[in-house]
Structures are given as C-alpha cells and as structure tokens.
Design a protein around this motif. Structure first.
Motif: not given
Length: 137
Positions: A113-118
């Motif tokens: 998955x993509x890295x979240x903003x947090x």
C-alpha cells in the motif's frame, strides 16, 4: 533526528570463531526496525514488509554482556516504500552499515500500500539525506 536502539547480545549470537555471526545482524536490524516503527502511539499499524537488505560488515563484533547501539534514520521516502539506514556501533567502533527498503503492507488484502500522510510525517522527522552519502562511502 536519529533513533537509537540498545541491542542486547545473546550467547547464542556467537559463532565458532568467538564473534557475533554475520547472519545474526539481520535479526539485530529487525529488532531495531520494530522498535522504531512500533511505538504504541505511532504509525505502521497495518504492517510492513522488507523488500531489500544491504549490509556492509566493517569489523567483527565480539560477544560481550553490554548491548551494542543501533542508530537508524530514514534516507529515502517514496510513494510506497522507504529506506532505513543503520549503523551498528559503539562510541569508538563501527561494526556494520546497512540499509533496508521497507514497503507498507495491508495484511487484510495481502497487497502493498501507499505511505499515509501520517506515516510520511513520522518518517520525515527521522530523515537525513546527507547521512546517506556517508553510508555509501
């Protein structure tokens, strides 16, 4: 900023030559990485997987009772992966330089998955691009 993990040395880590076995360093890096990514109030709760390890052995680490320091920081953040760089060392000795490419992973869907903003915000606190040049040397 850098994260410091005090890694205990275990009797079973030693090989027949009286020093810590090179293969054991992968476990040491794993322990440091888990310590860094798993604080109760931090990100990466969905998990992550290792895509690549690179290790440069600089000096033998003789087994002893005192822990060894593993200093780690982030040298690259991409959309769906980041690189952790490590030094396994004492104040006056460098034993290992290493890097790990980590991919955030969704275990429910069994997909990266993509890295979240947090997560990105957390990783940026430990980012040190200039240190990457020293590791490559």
């Amino acid at each position: 900023m850098r994260h410091i993990y005090r890694c205990p040395l275990r009797w079973a880590d030693m090989d027949a030559y009286g020093h810590v076995n090179n293969a054991v360093f992968l476990r040491y890096l794993e322990e440091a990485r888990i310590d860094f990514l798993s604080p109760p109030d931090k990100q990466f709760k969905q998990g992550s997987v290792v895509a690549r390890h690179e290790i440069d052995y600089k000096r033998q680490l003789v087994h002893r009772r005192e822990p060894v320091d593993i200093e780690l920081w982030i040298t690259e953040i991409r959309a769906a992966a980041f690189t952790i760089t490590y030094e396994v060392k004492d104040a006056d000795q460098l034993y290992v330089r290493a890097a790990t490419v980590v991919v955030p992973f969704d275990f429910e869907t069994q997909r990266p998955r993509r890295i979240t903003s947090e997560e990105r915000e957390f990783l940026e606190e430990y980012r040190d691009d200039k240190a990457d040049e020293a590791v490559a040397a």
